[in-house]
Design a protein around this motif. Structure first.
Motif, PDB file in Angstrom:
ATOM      1  N   MET A 168     -10.366  -3.678   6.661  1.00 44.21           N
ATOM      2  CA  MET A 168      -9.579  -4.675   6.823  1.00 44.21           C
ATOM      3  C   MET A 168     -10.742  -5.998   7.494  1.00 44.21           C
ATOM      4  SD  MET A 168      -6.609  -3.226   8.815  1.00 44.21           S
ATOM      5  CE  MET A 168      -5.249  -2.112   8.222  1.00 44.21           C
ATOM      6  N   GLU A 218      -7.144  -6.793   3.058  1.00 35.93           N
ATOM      7  CA  GLU A 218      -7.241  -5.557   3.198  1.00 35.93           C
ATOM      8  C   GLU A 218      -7.565  -4.753   1.960  1.00 35.93           C
ATOM      9  OE1 GLU A 218      -4.391  -1.954   4.946  1.00 35.93           O
ATOM     10  OE2 GLU A 218      -3.543  -3.888   5.045  1.00 35.93           O
ATOM     11  N   MET A 233      -5.246  -5.408  -1.422  1.00 37.12           N
ATOM     12  CA  MET A 233      -3.871  -5.781  -1.291  1.00 37.12           C
ATOM     13  C   MET A 233      -3.048  -6.829  -2.090  1.00 37.12           C
ATOM     14  SD  MET A 233      -1.077  -5.464   0.767  1.00 37.12           S
ATOM     15  CE  MET A 233      -1.366  -4.695   2.378  1.00 37.12           C
ATOM     16  N   PHE A 277       0.940  -1.152  -0.081  1.00 34.86           N
ATOM     17  CA  PHE A 277       0.111  -0.034  -0.002  1.00 34.86           C
ATOM     18  C   PHE A 277       0.886   1.318   0.079  1.00 34.86           C
ATOM     19  CE2 PHE A 277      -4.662  -1.050   1.713  1.00 34.86           C
ATOM     20  CZ  PHE A 277      -4.635  -1.865   0.579  1.00 34.86           C
ATOM     21  N   SER A 319      -8.195   2.319   4.533  1.00 39.34           N
ATOM     22  CA  SER A 319      -8.212   0.886   4.457  1.00 39.34           C
ATOM     23  C   SER A 319      -9.491   0.257   5.201  1.00 39.34           C
ATOM     24  CB  SER A 319      -6.962   0.343   5.043  1.00 39.34           C
ATOM     25  OG  SER A 319      -5.856   0.663   4.267  1.00 39.34           O
ATOM     26  N   GLY A 377      -8.147  -0.975   0.041  1.00 41.96           N
ATOM     27  CA  GLY A 377      -7.846   0.644   0.297  1.00 41.96           C
ATOM     28  C   GLY A 377      -8.195   1.529  -0.717  1.00 41.96           C
TER      29      GLY A 377
END
Length: 267
Positions: free
Chosen positions: A141, A123, A97, A83, A139, A125
């Motif tokens: 998660m 994850e 991710m 990231f 983010s 983002g």
């Protein structure tokens, strides 16, 4: 999951015409918007600028979780985070991710020694670009018990990008000043210092520029083949440089390499 449009509209209405909210309020608004569409276990918002330590703008972690996800991350592991590298590349959009990770990321020492501590299954983002080369990453998660976001959920999350980007630009317009203030507080001087902390590591370890470039990519999770493609050199040349670095540092494993790297970042 049914979209809670009432919550979405109320949240948006509360932001219209208001002054820039505090970090906590902006982060909470982001969470309310997302929870109206999908379920998630944690949320965190970081701002990135070049190789500087990221700013922690908001998170939903407990104090113990904050130590792993934020304090430990800011101490150095962020430099190996996919990231972080996407943020530095000024790559806007919504990303998983695994879409950004190098080919050997999930078998890298960084993943084994740091990322697995987070206990995450996935994850996702939002990457929002701001002036002065700043990227804000928001983010979402999910823990291993919750599982990854489904394709339908990810499609829905991506549709929220324009609203999230507007929220970021409304809420965090002064990040350039805040980055400079953080540098001054740590006594690191101007942002354009010729030797940022990450670069000083390699200089202090007496690595050549080529060796440093290769080892950085290895630590990020790139295979020798991937390193060669990125640097325009053969796989064999990459392996020769890796062996030379290991001999120069007196080590025999990536575990030792990562340990030396993180230790020297703190000096």
């Amino acid at each position: 999951m049914v979209i809670d449009l009432e919550t979405v509209f109320k949240t948006l209405a509360s932001l219209i015409g208001e002054a820039s909210p505090a970090d906590a309020d902006a982060g909470a608004s982001f969470c309310v918007l997302m929870k109206a569409m999908v379920s998630f276990d944690y949320a965190v918002v970081f701002a990135y600028r070049e190789k500087e330590r990221p700013l922690d703008l908001y998170s939903t972690f407990t104090p113990d979780e904050h130590t792993i996800f934020v304090r430990l991350y800011q101490a150095g592991p962020y430099l190996l985070d996919p990231f972080y590298h996407a943020a530095r590349a000024l790559k806007p959009g919504v990303w998983r991710m695994r879409e950004l990770a190098p080919d050997r990321f999930f078998s890298s020492e960084y993943f084994r020694s740091y990322y697995t501590q987070t206990g995450l299954a996935e994850e996702v983002g939002f990457f929002v670009l701001l002036p002065e080369g700043i990227t804000v990453v928001l983010s979402l998660m999910r823990k291993e018990q919750s599982g990854a976001f489904t394709a339908a959920e990810f499609t829905l999350i991506k549709k929220a990008e324009p609203v999230v980007a507007a929220l970021v630009r409304h809420s965090w317009a002064d990040l350039g000043r805040r980055f400079s203030a953080a540098l001054a507080k740590r006594g690191e001087g101007k942002r354009k210092s010729p030797h940022p902390a990450a670069d000083r590591v390699w200089r202090n370890l007496n690595l050549t520029e080529r060796e440093a470039s290769i080892i950085e990519l290895v630590l990020q999770g790139h295979s020798s083949e991937s390193v060669g493609l990125r640097l325009g050199i053969s796989t064999g040349t990459v392996k020769v440089h890796r062996r030379n670095v290991y001999r120069k540092l007196g080590i025999s494993s990536q575990t030792q390499l990562l340990s030396i790297y993180l230790k020297n970042l703190g000096q």
